[in-house]
Write a protein that holds these residues in place. Sequence first.
Motif, PDB file in Angstrom:
ATOM      1  N   VAL A  33      -5.444  72.155  -8.707  1.00 25.06           N
ATOM      2  CA  VAL A  33      -4.978  72.573  -7.388  1.00 25.06           C
ATOM      3  C   VAL A  33      -4.010  71.556  -6.793  1.00 25.06           C
ATOM      4  N   GLY A  34      -4.131  70.306  -7.229  1.00 27.15           N
ATOM      5  CA  GLY A  34      -3.237  69.266  -6.732  1.00 27.15           C
ATOM      6  C   GLY A  34      -3.758  68.536  -5.513  1.00 27.15           C
ATOM      7  N   ILE A  35      -5.089  68.422  -5.423  1.00 26.37           N
ATOM      8  CA  ILE A  35      -5.709  67.707  -4.311  1.00 26.37           C
ATOM      9  C   ILE A  35      -6.745  66.741  -4.871  1.00 26.37           C
ATOM     10  N   SER A  36      -7.247  65.855  -4.021  1.00 30.05           N
ATOM     11  CA  SER A  36      -8.272  64.911  -4.479  1.00 30.05           C
ATOM     12  C   SER A  36      -9.618  65.620  -4.592  1.00 30.05           C
ATOM     13  N   ARG A  37     -10.465  65.015  -5.398  1.00 26.51           N
ATOM     14  CA  ARG A  37     -11.821  65.541  -5.579  1.00 26.51           C
ATOM     15  C   ARG A  37     -12.566  65.551  -4.246  1.00 26.51           C
ATOM     16  N   GLN A  38     -12.376  64.500  -3.455  1.00 22.82           N
ATOM     17  CA  GLN A  38     -13.044  64.404  -2.160  1.00 22.82           C
ATOM     18  C   GLN A  38     -12.589  65.510  -1.215  1.00 22.82           C
ATOM     19  N   ARG A  39     -11.293  65.789  -1.204  1.00 24.12           N
ATOM     20  CA  ARG A  39     -10.795  66.859  -0.336  1.00 24.12           C
ATOM     21  C   ARG A  39     -11.311  68.221  -0.784  1.00 24.12           C
ATOM     22  N   LEU A  40     -11.416  68.394  -2.087  1.00 22.24           N
ATOM     23  CA  LEU A  40     -11.927  69.671  -2.586  1.00 22.24           C
ATOM     24  C   LEU A  40     -13.359  69.879  -2.127  1.00 22.24           C
ATOM     25  N   THR A  41     -14.188  68.865  -2.275  1.00 21.18           N
ATOM     26  CA  THR A  41     -15.585  69.032  -1.887  1.00 21.18           C
ATOM     27  C   THR A  41     -15.755  69.162  -0.382  1.00 21.18           C
ATOM     28  N   SER A  42     -14.978  68.416   0.386  1.00 23.22           N
ATOM     29  CA  SER A  42     -15.130  68.513   1.841  1.00 23.22           C
ATOM     30  C   SER A  42     -14.429  69.735   2.412  1.00 23.22           C
TER      31      SER A  42
END
Length: 52
Positions: A33-42
Amino acid sequence: MARRQRVIDEDQKLELLQRMEAGETVSKLADEVGISRQRLTSGVINSDSAVI
């Protein structure tokens, strides 16, 4: 220069959740998706907001 936020629509959010439930890793999906793992989970898992 500030980076523009990536917007995930509801269909993409649902697909990501289904893929996580099917066993795909958060890191792999975040990379796609092109985002950080943290942003995906939050942004997708822990929030009703689709803006991440």
